[in-house]
Design an enzyme around this catalytic site. Structure first.
Site, PDB file in Angstrom:
ATOM      1  N   TRP A 143      -7.509  -1.788  -8.768  1.00  0.00           N
ATOM      2  CA  TRP A 143      -7.379  -0.267  -8.858  1.00  0.00           C
ATOM      3  C   TRP A 143      -6.181   0.256  -8.358  1.00  0.00           C
ATOM      4  CZ3 TRP A 143     -11.230   3.447  -9.646  1.00  0.00           C
ATOM      5  CH2 TRP A 143     -12.366   3.012 -10.126  1.00  0.00           C
ATOM      6  N   HIS A 181     -19.469   1.551   0.959  1.00  0.00           N
ATOM      7  CA  HIS A 181     -18.445   1.806   0.209  1.00  0.00           C
ATOM      8  C   HIS A 181     -18.437   3.305   0.125  1.00  0.00           C
ATOM      9  CE1 HIS A 181     -15.294   1.605  -2.308  1.00  0.00           C
ATOM     10  NE2 HIS A 181     -16.212   1.604  -3.606  1.00  0.00           N
ATOM     11  N   ASP A 234     -20.567  -3.676  -4.658  1.00  0.00           N
ATOM     12  CA  ASP A 234     -20.404  -2.322  -3.704  1.00  0.00           C
ATOM     13  C   ASP A 234     -21.634  -2.383  -2.793  1.00  0.00           C
ATOM     14  OD1 ASP A 234     -18.338  -1.671  -5.068  1.00  0.00           O
ATOM     15  OD2 ASP A 234     -19.259  -0.015  -6.095  1.00  0.00           O
TER      16      ASP A 234
END
Length: 208
Positions: free
Chosen positions: A16, A56, A52
Site C-alpha cells: 500500500w 483493522h 484483515d
C-alpha cells in the site's frame, strides 16, 4: 493437488502506498555464528496475501489472535467475476451456496504482481447481507482490498463485519479454475494484531 494462491514476499512485493515494505535480512550468518543463519523480517500486516481482523477498521473489533481457525480451513468455492467492474448480489445468483461457507472471488484485476494496482473492481456493500443470508463466513478476493483503494469509509469492510463475514485479501487466483476446493489460509497467532500475512493454498476435491 495443491495450488499455492499466495503472493510472494520479497523486497519487490508491492505494498500500500506509504505502508512499510516487506524486507528480509540476514541478522547473523553461519560464518558469524559458526552454526546457523538467522534472519529477520519486517512488514506491514497487510502486504500481499493477508487476513484483515475486524480491529483493522473497528477500534473495538476482534484482533487476529481472537479469530477462530476454522474460518480459514475448509471447503471453498472459487467464482469468476472477471467480467464485472461492480460486483453485486445478482452477479452471484447462479451459485449453489449449500456447501459454501468460504467464497473466493476471481477478478483477475491485479494482473501485474510487481506493481500495486491503480484501481480495482468495486464490491457492492449489499453483498454483506446477501452472503450472510446464504451462510458465507469468509470472503476472499484477489485484490488488495474489498473496498476501493481510496475509500476512507470502508463501507464493504463494515458491511461484512456487520454480517459476521471475515476477510481474506491479496490472493493470487490467476491459475485457478472456478469450482470447489479445500482452502487453508491460516493467519499467524499475533496477539492484538489488526491483520496477518498467510500462506494460502487450495486443494482439489475428489468429485467422484
Amino acid at each position: 493437488m495443491i495450488i499455492d494462491i499466495s503472493r510472494k514476499l520479497n523486497a519487490h512485493t508491492p505494498t500500500w502506498p506509504g505502508d512499510r515494505p516487506f524486507s528480509y535480512d540476514l541478522t547473523w550468518s553461519k560464518e558469524d555464528t559458526g552454526s546457523v543463519n538467522v534472519g529477520q523480517i519486517a512488514s506491514s500486516c497487510h502486504t500481499a496475501t493477508h487476513v484483515d481482523a475486524p480491529f483493522h477498521f473497528n477500534s473495538h473489533g476482534t484482533t487476529i489472535d481472537q479469530l477462530p481457525l476454522e474460518l480459514f480451513i475448509g471447503r471453498a468455492k472459487v467464482v469468476d467475476v472477471s467480467t464485472k467492474w461492480l460486483i453485486k448480489p445478482e452477479d452471484l445468483a447462479f451459485i449453489d451456496f449449500s456447501q459454501t461457507k468460504r467464497l473466493l472471488l476471481k477478478t483477475n484485476a491485479w494482473s501485474d504482481p510487481s506493481t500495486f494496482p491503480k484501481e480495482i473492481p468495486q464490491l457492492d456493500p449489499s453483498l454483506g447481507e446477501y452472503l450472510n443470508r446464504h451462510g458465507v463466513e469468509l470472503l476472499g478476493v484477489d485484490l488488495p482490498s474489498v473496498d476501493p483503494l481510496d475509500s476512507k469509509t470502508l463501507d464493504m469492510h463494515h458491511a461484512l463485519e456487520e454480517n459476521h463475514i471475515h476477510i481474506l485479501e491479496g490472493l493470487d487466483l490467476s491459475a485457478v479454475e472456478p469450482g470447489d476446493y479445500r482452502l487453508t489460509a491460516l493467519p499467524l497467532f499475533i496477539e492484538g494484531a489488526d491483520g496477518s500475512p498467510v500462506r494460502a493454498i487450495l486443494e482439489t476435491i475428489d468429485q467422484s
